[in-house]
Structure formats: C-alpha cells, structure tokens
Design a protein around this motif. Sequence first.
Motif, mmCIF file in Angstrom:
data_model
loop_
_atom_site.group_PDB
_atom_site.id
_atom_site.type_symbol
_atom_site.label_atom_id
_atom_site.label_comp_id
_atom_site.label_asym_id
_atom_site.label_seq_id
_atom_site.Cartn_x
_atom_site.Cartn_y
_atom_site.Cartn_z
ATOM 1 N N LYS A 19 0.830 -1.208 0.000
ATOM 2 C CA LYS A 19 0.000 0.000 0.000
ATOM 3 C C LYS A 19 0.861 1.253 0.000
ATOM 4 N N THR A 20 1.972 1.234 0.764
ATOM 5 C CA THR A 20 2.880 2.382 0.807
ATOM 6 C C THR A 20 3.533 2.614 -0.552
ATOM 7 N N LEU A 21 3.958 1.532 -1.200
ATOM 8 C CA LEU A 21 4.587 1.647 -2.511
ATOM 9 C C LEU A 21 3.606 2.171 -3.556
ATOM 10 N N VAL A 22 2.379 1.654 -3.541
ATOM 11 C CA VAL A 22 1.363 2.091 -4.498
ATOM 12 C C VAL A 22 1.034 3.566 -4.288
ATOM 13 N N THR A 23 0.868 3.964 -3.026
ATOM 14 C CA THR A 23 0.555 5.369 -2.725
ATOM 15 C C THR A 23 1.684 6.284 -3.185
ATOM 16 N N THR A 24 2.925 5.885 -2.926
ATOM 17 C CA THR A 24 4.085 6.685 -3.336
ATOM 18 C C THR A 24 4.143 6.818 -4.845
ATOM 19 N N TYR A 25 3.933 5.709 -5.556
ATOM 20 C CA TYR A 25 3.991 5.724 -7.018
ATOM 21 C C TYR A 25 2.982 6.715 -7.598
ATOM 22 N N TYR A 26 1.735 6.630 -7.144
ATOM 23 C CA TYR A 26 0.710 7.482 -7.738
ATOM 24 C C TYR A 26 0.813 8.934 -7.271
ATOM 25 N N ASN A 27 1.360 9.175 -6.084
ATOM 26 C CA ASN A 27 1.602 10.553 -5.654
ATOM 27 C C ASN A 27 2.660 11.215 -6.533
#
Length: 302
Positions: A19-27
Amino acid sequence: MAKKIKRDHEYAYDKRLLKTLVTTYYNVQEQCLGYKQRQLAKARAAAPPLHNEDNLAFESINEGFKEVMKMCEKEIKKVLKRFPIWNDHLKQVTGVGHMIGAVCVAKFDPLDAPAPEGYGLEHEGAYEGEYTFYERQEDGEINIETRDCIMRQRTASQFWSYAGLGVIEVSDGAGGTKMVGARPVKGKKINYDPWLRAKLLGVLAPSFIKCNAPYRVFYDERKKFREEKEWGASKMHRHKDAMRHMIKCFLMDLFYVWRHQLDLKTRKPYAIEKLGLTPSQAWHVEEHPGFTKVKESAALTA
C-alpha cells in the motif's frame, strides 16, 4: 498460536508495504502529470519562458520523479509476487496489469474484521472469534496481541461499497427516499474510497473494453439490457452504468477466489441468496466468465 500470529504479521506487513509503494507511485505520478499540465498551460497562455538554467533545473526534477516511479514500480512487482491472489488469479485476468493489480491487492482485504460497535451475534454473518491487533507504541515498537471479539464475515458487497459501487439512500425531493449509486451527498461523509473508484472505473474498466477481455461480456450485455428497457438519460448514462456493473462482477470474482484461497467461508451473492435469482438472471448473461475460477465452490450456484 505463535505460528498464527507470525503468519498474520507477515501478511499485514506485506499489505502495508504494498500500500505504501502504491501510494508513493501514484503521488509521484500526480506530480509528473501536474508538471506537464503546467507547461502546456503556460504555452497556451503565451507566458514568458523560464531562463535556460531554471528550465533545466525543473526538467531535472521531473526526470527525478520519473526515476522514483521506476523504482517504485520495480519494488511493487517484487512485493506483488508474495500474494497468491496475484500469481494464481489476477495475473491471468486479461486487462489487469501489475499496477492496477497492486491497487486491488493493497486496497481490498478478504479477511473477516471485528464487528462495529453495536453489532451483536444476532446479526447475520457475526460470530465469536480471535483477531490479531497491531498497535504502535510510543517508542515506535508494534505490539501484537490476539484478543477474542465479535467478528463480522466479509462479503462481496463490502468490496463494492468500499469501491463506491454500492447504493445509498437519498431524498427523492418529495419527502420520501430512493436508492441511488454511491455519490457525495451534501452534509454527509462519504463511506467509500473515491481514489479507488476512479482507478477502477477510469483505468480498469476501459482496459477491459479495449482488450476485449472476458469481463467485457458484462458490459455488452448490461448495456444491451438497459437499452432494451429504455433506461437512462443518455448513451453516456448507460455506458457508465455498464462499466460500473462490469467492475462489480470483477470484484465479486476477486472476492470469492481470494476467500477460497484462504480457506474462508463465503456466502452467496445477495441477488442469489436473497432475491432467488440464477447467475444468468442476476448478471444478464448466459454464462459467467468467472465461474471457471470458482465453479468448484457452491458459493455461486443457485
């Protein structure tokens, strides 16, 4: 018990990391897209161009954002392989790439959760069970504790509601109420994830249609069904309704396959269990493409 806690802890860790990686990518992606939009806006407005050195600095920053995205994407692919639901199901679904697959795995949770306050054992799907709580202490350490509590069985409808694909009750303007698709209502807090809804309807649904994926049959049949009933205000209204219906069918399959992988109990979908419909009646198709994945279970049989 220690073994169970370890397994739950590893699962929770992988979910949290993904979830942290996905959030970082899309941010970071949002920053890149914003930079491009600002450049185009300046060009249209004939704004004075930046000095060469300043322009190179911004270009270098934007390239840095792209590198961060590549690094995140690489890590997402590695972490995603830790989840059987990706390896054995999502990876084989036409139209689902590793990024939208990561969104689904990170955002949705097939495990039962503690029931909300006031939810007793008399409610359908409630039972007494153990749940592992993770609480961060003041010193940063995570305390892992398993406690007895009232649990609520997870359902496919909860997946729909969380993704903003359920229904809500609103005023009909004449003193009564009516049921409509989930949407923001003035004075009320939304109970779904609008970002997730945007990804499913704005990225995954068009992908299914463009790839002519098996799930497109839900879109085509639903749209045909609505046109025959002369439902909706316009073609676009029926198009959006059909996309929403298609994604609900995808999420329903995701839910049942995921629960079966984890050897968890499932209940029949509402349209079958409560309304008494057959699968073809419930989804306006003669054969459900997802049945090939879950046909060994009685969950979807009428």
